[in-house]
Design a protein around this motif. Structure first.
Motif, PDB file in Angstrom:
ATOM      1  N   TYR A  59       0.815  -1.211   0.000  1.00 17.82           N
ATOM      2  CA  TYR A  59       0.000   0.000   0.000  1.00 17.82           C
ATOM      3  C   TYR A  59       0.850   1.262   0.000  1.00 17.82           C
ATOM      4  O   TYR A  59       0.532   2.243  -0.677  1.00 17.82           O
ATOM      5  CB  TYR A  59      -0.905   0.021   1.238  1.00 17.82           C
ATOM      6  N   SER A  83      10.035   0.949  -5.087  1.00 17.99           N
ATOM      7  CA  SER A  83       9.796   1.377  -6.465  1.00 17.99           C
ATOM      8  C   SER A  83      10.927   0.932  -7.381  1.00 17.99           C
ATOM      9  O   SER A  83      10.719   0.739  -8.586  1.00 17.99           O
ATOM     10  CB  SER A  83       9.608   2.893  -6.533  1.00 17.99           C
ATOM     11  N   ALA A 133       4.431   3.311  -9.160  1.00 18.35           N
ATOM     12  CA  ALA A 133       3.806   3.568 -10.457  1.00 18.35           C
ATOM     13  C   ALA A 133       4.416   4.796 -11.126  1.00 18.35           C
ATOM     14  O   ALA A 133       4.703   4.791 -12.332  1.00 18.35           O
ATOM     15  CB  ALA A 133       2.295   3.751 -10.286  1.00 18.35           C
ATOM     16  N   ASN A 134       4.658   5.841 -10.346  1.00 22.34           N
ATOM     17  CA  ASN A 134       5.243   7.052 -10.914  1.00 22.34           C
ATOM     18  C   ASN A 134       6.675   6.839 -11.373  1.00 22.34           C
ATOM     19  O   ASN A 134       7.102   7.390 -12.392  1.00 22.34           O
ATOM     20  CB  ASN A 134       5.179   8.195  -9.893  1.00 22.34           C
ATOM     21  N   MET A 164       2.546   1.889  -3.684  1.00 17.13           N
ATOM     22  CA  MET A 164       1.837   1.872  -4.962  1.00 17.13           C
ATOM     23  C   MET A 164       2.018   3.150  -5.777  1.00 17.13           C
ATOM     24  O   MET A 164       2.340   3.109  -6.965  1.00 17.13           O
ATOM     25  CB  MET A 164       0.348   1.618  -4.735  1.00 17.13           C
ATOM     26  N   ASN A 165       1.832   4.288  -5.158  1.00 17.21           N
ATOM     27  CA  ASN A 165       1.880   5.542  -5.910  1.00 17.21           C
ATOM     28  C   ASN A 165       3.280   5.850  -6.421  1.00 17.21           C
ATOM     29  O   ASN A 165       3.469   6.133  -7.612  1.00 17.21           O
ATOM     30  CB  ASN A 165       1.353   6.674  -5.038  1.00 17.21           C
ATOM     31  N   ILE A 166       4.259   5.789  -5.532  1.00 19.96           N
ATOM     32  CA  ILE A 166       5.615   6.132  -5.958  1.00 19.96           C
ATOM     33  C   ILE A 166       6.148   5.099  -6.948  1.00 19.96           C
ATOM     34  O   ILE A 166       6.824   5.453  -7.922  1.00 19.96           O
ATOM     35  CB  ILE A 166       6.560   6.297  -4.747  1.00 19.96           C
TER      36      ILE A 166
END
Length: 258
Positions: A23, A194, A30-31, A26-28
């Protein structure tokens, strides 16, 4: 294929990468994959694996935040990737902190990832040599884990990448180190996670050893650029994403040493 060739190929081919991660990451993650030049997909439901994983160029699995349904999806995805000759990357985050986590890491490792990526404490513990990690943070030096990494590579057939101030990557027959980056990088949550996703992007277009090395080098090169502009962890993250997109092959090549 050299690190610079892989960087060019990554941007030209824009591979689809199936990322099962935690959790927090996920954002970092994907970026990072997007900025580097690939296409991330952040899904984990077992019910989607059979249809989705086979159309991807690579799979990455990070066990940072485990639950039984997620583990089912991880195992199903790893088995599906193996059945379709799709390379996949395992990040056994803090696998030593509980029996449940250890069992999951061992189960996934038995499914033969192409690349195993972890910090020094994770790699030492996975090789049965202890380690002094604190949660997801390493308490050991990369140098202390180099022999364990080579042993794991021989035992599992995976390329093993140990990340830290100077990264180490080996397939037991070859090894390389990657220097650079910034002391601010560990101050940004899930940046290491990431990197696992980025390794998947490179694994989709090149052999496992080359892919792991290229991902490590791309990360360090971007860290070098971001460090020159950042005022602290918050601004570093912004500059780092920009640098991932802007870094050129010559910058990547300069971070690698034998």
């Amino acid at each position: 294929m050299g690190d610079d060739d892989l960087l060019t190929a990554l941007r030209d081919s824009n591979p689809l990468v199936h990322c099962i991660t935690n959790y927090v990451a996920m954002n970092i993650a994907a970026n990072v994959v997007l900025a580097a030049g690939a296409s991330p997909a952040m899904l984990h439901a077992t019910e989607e694996i059979e249809d989705f994983t086979p159309v991807c160029g690579a799979l990455t699995i990070n066990i940072g935040t485990l639950s039984a349904p997620w583990v089912d999806g991880m195992v199903a995805a790893a088995k599906t990737a193996g059945a379709h000759d799709i390379p996949w990357v395992l990040d056994p985050v803090a696998h030593f902190v509980s029996g449940y986590r250890r069992d999951v890491a061992q189960k996934l490792l038995s499914l033969r990832p192409a690349i195993l990526r972890g910090n020094a404490s994770e790699i030492l513990a996975l090789a049965g040599e202890g380690g002094s990690g604190k949660g997801a943070d390493s308490g050991d030096s990369v140098e202390a884990a180099e022999d364990a990494a080579q042993a794991l590579a021989r035992q599992t057939g995976a390329v093993v990448a140990v990340t830290g101030p100077v990264d180490f990557v080996t397939d037991a027959a070859r090894s390389a180190r990657v220097a650079g980056g910034s002391a601010l990088m560990p101050k940004i949550t899930a940046l290491g996670c990431s990197q696992t996703a980025l390794m998947g992007a490179y694994a989709a277009i090149g052999p496992a050893f080359d892919a792991a090395l290229a991902a490590l080098a791309h990360f360090k090169a971007a860290g070098n650029v971001a460090a020159q502009k950042a005022q602290g962890p918050g601004s570093f993250q912004v500059h780092f994403l920009d640098a991932l997109a802007a870094v050129q092959p010559g910058n990547v090549r300069a971070t690698v040493r034998s």
